[in-house]
Design a protein around this motif. Structure first.
Motif, PDB file in Angstrom:
ATOM      1  N   ARG A 105     110.450  16.611 -36.448  1.00  0.00           N
ATOM      2  CA  ARG A 105     109.574  15.909 -37.379  1.00  0.00           C
ATOM      3  C   ARG A 105     109.048  14.611 -36.771  1.00  0.00           C
ATOM      4  NH1 ARG A 105     112.180  14.992 -42.929  1.00  0.00           N
ATOM      5  NH2 ARG A 105     113.501  13.636 -41.713  1.00  0.00           N
ATOM      6  N   PHE A 106     107.830  14.246 -37.180  1.00  0.00           N
ATOM      7  CA  PHE A 106     107.214  12.962 -36.846  1.00  0.00           C
ATOM      8  C   PHE A 106     107.143  12.710 -35.337  1.00  0.00           C
ATOM      9  CE2 PHE A 106     108.949  12.428 -41.142  1.00  0.00           C
ATOM     10  CZ  PHE A 106     107.784  12.140 -41.822  1.00  0.00           C
ATOM     11  N   ASN A 107     106.573  13.659 -34.616  1.00  0.00           N
ATOM     12  CA  ASN A 107     106.343  13.530 -33.180  1.00  0.00           C
ATOM     13  C   ASN A 107     104.834  13.607 -32.960  1.00  0.00           C
ATOM     14  OD1 ASN A 107     109.250  13.761 -32.187  1.00  0.00           O
ATOM     15  ND2 ASN A 107     109.036  15.549 -33.503  1.00  0.00           N
ATOM     16  N   PRO A 108     104.141  12.482 -32.938  1.00  0.00           N
ATOM     17  CA  PRO A 108     102.676  12.486 -32.967  1.00  0.00           C
ATOM     18  C   PRO A 108     101.991  13.104 -31.746  1.00  0.00           C
ATOM     19  CG  PRO A 108     103.501  10.263 -32.630  1.00  0.00           C
ATOM     20  CD  PRO A 108     104.689  11.129 -32.934  1.00  0.00           C
ATOM     21  N   HIS A 109     102.687  13.242 -30.621  1.00  0.00           N
ATOM     22  CA  HIS A 109     102.057  13.788 -29.422  1.00  0.00           C
ATOM     23  C   HIS A 109     102.572  15.182 -29.053  1.00  0.00           C
ATOM     24  CE1 HIS A 109     100.046  10.013 -28.883  1.00  0.00           C
ATOM     25  NE2 HIS A 109     101.212   9.398 -29.040  1.00  0.00           N
ATOM     26  N   LEU A 110     103.506  15.713 -29.809  1.00  0.00           N
ATOM     27  CA  LEU A 110     104.084  17.036 -29.536  1.00  0.00           C
ATOM     28  C   LEU A 110     103.025  18.117 -29.743  1.00  0.00           C
ATOM     29  CD1 LEU A 110     106.699  18.676 -28.953  1.00  0.00           C
ATOM     30  CD2 LEU A 110     107.019  18.774 -31.442  1.00  0.00           C
ATOM     31  N   ARG A 111     102.862  18.996 -28.734  1.00  0.00           N
ATOM     32  CA  ARG A 111     101.858  20.060 -28.810  1.00  0.00           C
ATOM     33  C   ARG A 111     102.456  21.464 -28.886  1.00  0.00           C
ATOM     34  NH1 ARG A 111      96.688  18.059 -27.751  1.00  0.00           N
ATOM     35  NH2 ARG A 111      96.701  15.989 -26.835  1.00  0.00           N
ATOM     36  N   GLU A 112     103.654  21.651 -28.324  1.00  0.00           N
ATOM     37  CA  GLU A 112     104.271  22.981 -28.314  1.00  0.00           C
ATOM     38  C   GLU A 112     105.757  22.888 -28.627  1.00  0.00           C
ATOM     39  OE1 GLU A 112     101.961  25.613 -25.002  1.00  0.00           O
ATOM     40  OE2 GLU A 112     103.590  24.344 -24.285  1.00  0.00           O
ATOM     41  N   VAL A 113     106.240  23.876 -29.367  1.00  0.00           N
ATOM     42  CA  VAL A 113     107.666  24.076 -29.577  1.00  0.00           C
ATOM     43  C   VAL A 113     107.949  25.482 -29.078  1.00  0.00           C
ATOM     44  CG1 VAL A 113     109.498  24.335 -31.285  1.00  0.00           C
ATOM     45  CG2 VAL A 113     107.822  22.502 -31.540  1.00  0.00           C
ATOM     46  N   LEU A 114     108.726  25.571 -28.001  1.00  0.00           N
ATOM     47  CA  LEU A 114     109.019  26.857 -27.366  1.00  0.00           C
ATOM     48  C   LEU A 114     110.527  27.049 -27.258  1.00  0.00           C
ATOM     49  CD1 LEU A 114     106.483  26.542 -24.399  1.00  0.00           C
ATOM     50  CD2 LEU A 114     106.090  27.616 -26.623  1.00  0.00           C
ATOM     51  N   PHE A 115     111.029  28.103 -27.876  1.00  0.00           N
ATOM     52  CA  PHE A 115     112.435  28.473 -27.787  1.00  0.00           C
ATOM     53  C   PHE A 115     112.508  29.937 -27.368  1.00  0.00           C
ATOM     54  CE2 PHE A 115     112.744  25.065 -31.092  1.00  0.00           C
ATOM     55  CZ  PHE A 115     113.566  24.195 -30.390  1.00  0.00           C
ATOM     56  N   PRO A 116     112.294  30.248 -26.092  1.00  0.00           N
ATOM     57  CA  PRO A 116     112.188  31.650 -25.670  1.00  0.00           C
ATOM     58  C   PRO A 116     113.479  32.469 -25.790  1.00  0.00           C
ATOM     59  CG  PRO A 116     112.111  30.208 -23.770  1.00  0.00           C
ATOM     60  CD  PRO A 116     112.068  29.340 -24.988  1.00  0.00           C
TER      61      PRO A 116
END
Length: 130
Positions: free
Chosen positions: A4-15
């Motif tokens: 939450r509240f990560n203004p620059h985060l573009r991807e969440v990857l959990f392969p």
């Protein structure tokens, strides 16, 4: 699992992620465009995605069970929600305030709102009968 509240985060990857033993909450990430967890099969509590303005597609191809609520809300760019292996949601299934959503697929979904206690009570009754 909270992201939450990560203004620059573009991807969440959990392969390789297969199971989460608690809530999954992804919220208020202004630039997040991609969430991928291709092997995720089970969320032991709630799955919540909300207030993610850039998120256009969510695909969780292996997810089969959510033991709490499933909430997908206030995702203004979301066009597709694909849950092809989802069979059971033990709580509520809430999808709202997603202005561009045109495709919601959960082709294997057979039950929503199952009470946890029902299974335990049935098992106890069966044991007593034996």
């Amino acid at each position: 699992l909270e992201i939450r509240f990560n203004p620059h985060l573009r991807e969440v990857l959990f392969p390789q992620l297969v199971r989460v033993a608690e809530d999954v909450e992804v919220a208020n990430n202004a630039r997040l465009a991609t969430i991928q967890a291709p092997e995720l099969r089970e969320v032991n509590e709630d799955l919540e995605l909300h207030y993610i303005p850039m998120l256009a597609n969510v695909t969780l191809p292996s997810l089969s069970e959510i033991r709490g609520n499933a909430v997908m809300a206030s995702l203004p760019s979301l066009e597709s929600l694909d849950l092809p292996s989802l069979i059971t949601i033990h709580g509520a299934f809430k999808v709202f305030h997603n202005d561009k959503l045109v495709n919601l697929t959960a082709s294997e979904l057979v039950s929503i709102g199952i009470d946890y206690g029902d299974d335990e009570e049935e098992e106890e009754e069966e044991e007593e009968e034996e």
